[in-house]
Write a protein that holds these residues in place. Structure first.
Motif, short mmCIF file in Angstrom:
data_model
loop_
_atom_site.label_atom_id
_atom_site.label_comp_id
_atom_site.label_asym_id
_atom_site.label_seq_id
_atom_site.Cartn_x
_atom_site.Cartn_y
_atom_site.Cartn_z
N GLY A 1 3.86 2.24 -7.43
CA GLY A 1 3.28 3.17 -6.89
C GLY A 1 2.14 2.75 -6.08
N GLU A 2 0.78 3.27 -6.06
CA GLU A 2 -0.12 3.01 -5.22
C GLU A 2 -0.78 1.71 -5.56
OE1 GLU A 2 -4.69 4.47 -3.84
OE2 GLU A 2 -3.54 5.61 -5.50
N ARG A 3 -0.72 1.11 -6.73
CA ARG A 3 -1.41 0.03 -7.17
C ARG A 3 -0.48 -0.94 -6.37
NH1 ARG A 3 -2.29 -3.75 -11.84
NH2 ARG A 3 -0.60 -2.66 -12.97
N ALA A 4 0.69 -0.94 -6.69
CA ALA A 4 1.59 -1.80 -6.35
C ALA A 4 1.46 -2.22 -4.81
CB ALA A 4 2.96 -1.66 -6.78
N GLN A 5 1.28 -1.01 -3.89
CA GLN A 5 1.30 -1.14 -2.56
C GLN A 5 0.07 -1.77 -2.07
OE1 GLN A 5 1.54 3.04 -1.35
NE2 GLN A 5 3.59 3.31 -2.21
N ALA B 1 -14.89 -3.00 -7.71
CA ALA B 1 -13.66 -3.43 -7.35
C ALA B 1 -12.83 -3.26 -8.46
CB ALA B 1 -13.79 -4.77 -6.81
N ASP B 2 -11.47 -3.03 -8.25
CA ASP B 2 -10.37 -2.76 -9.18
C ASP B 2 -9.83 -4.12 -9.54
OD1 ASP B 2 -8.29 -2.20 -10.57
OD2 ASP B 2 -7.66 -0.54 -9.24
N ALA B 3 -10.21 -4.71 -10.68
CA ALA B 3 -9.39 -5.93 -11.07
C ALA B 3 -7.98 -5.91 -11.24
CB ALA B 3 -10.06 -6.34 -12.52
N GLY B 4 -7.44 -4.58 -11.29
CA GLY B 4 -6.08 -4.47 -11.47
C GLY B 4 -5.22 -4.56 -10.42
N VAL B 5 -6.00 -4.61 -9.11
CA VAL B 5 -5.68 -5.09 -7.65
C VAL B 5 -5.87 -6.51 -7.47
CG1 VAL B 5 -5.76 -4.46 -5.27
CG2 VAL B 5 -5.47 -2.69 -7.07
#
Length: 232
Positions: free
Chosen positions: A135-139, A75-79
């Motif tokens: 970008g994609e992370r924010a979305q 899992a992406d902690a940044g998300v």
């Protein structure tokens, strides 16, 4: 509602602080997460979280999400972490006298739940943009916020962790304290209500285990044998 931070006594009578490690596994620091990004998000988020005790709820949910990430390294902690910190900012846009009606037992207002999600997504997008997260992370973060309560199935492992951290909070001491005062329930009633809204609704095995442990501890607090002990 606060937790005990200082001792009432030192029954041993000796100073032992030199033997306490400066760091220990499982002890988390918000400041160090994502290179300090969470600490930058928090001041912008908290202004929208002073509704329904969402400010404290959010911090506990962030901590739960952080612990669940250990079980799911893919899992992406940044998300996950920005999403859980921002997930409830939309309640600030719901009329204050209607906030609890949205989730009241025996009723509920799905329209208000959807409103807080839509407004939360809008506010989250603005906060992320202000901090340069685009970008994609924010979305992906905004997409999780928009639907974190109403969407039954998870879009991703990141979405599942956010959903589970949000729900599992209900079984923490702070969660039960809060629900008791929301609906005028004693602790036993709050535990039964929260358990019915958590167990069977979680998506990850790690959260299911954590929730069972929390419910077990609170169950022991209600046993008459525990109440009879002269302990805090």
């Amino acid at each position: 509602m606060s937790c005990k931070l200082s001792p009432a006594a030192n029954r041993l009578g000796r100073e032992l602080s030199a033997h306490v490690p400066s760091e220990a596994e499982g002890v988390l620091s918000l400041a160090g997460e994502l290179g300090g990004e969470l600490s930058r998000i928090w001041p912008l988020a908290v202004r929208h979280l002073r509704v329904r005790s969402n400010d404290a709820h959010t911090l506990y949910a962030v901590a739960i999400a952080r612990s669940l990430l250990e079980a799911y390294p893919e899992a992406d902690a940044g998300v996950v972490l920005p999403a859980i910190m921002l997930h409830d900012v939309g309640w600030s846009e719901v009329p204050p006298d209607e906030v609890l009606e949205a989730i009241a037992p025996g009723g509920g207002r799905p329209d208000l739940v959807l409103l807080h999600e839509k407004e939360g997504a809008r506010l989250a997008a603005g906060i992320l943009s202000e901090l340069g997260v685009r970008g994609e992370r924010a979305q992906r973060i905004v997409e999780i916020v928009d639907g974190h309560d109403s969407r039954r199935e998870a879009l991703s492992i990141e979405d599942a962790i956010v959903k589970d951290a949000d729900k599992t909070w209900r079984l923490t001491p702070h969660g039960l304290d809060t629900v008791m005062d929301w609906f005028g329930l004693d602790r036993a009633g709050a535990l039964r209500l929260c358990s019915s809204r958590v167990h069977g609704h979680l998506l990850t095995d790690a959260a299911k285990a954590l929730a069972r442990g929390l419910a077990a501890i609170e169950s022991a607090n209600l046993w008459h044998e525990r109440a009879a002990l002269e302990l805090p």
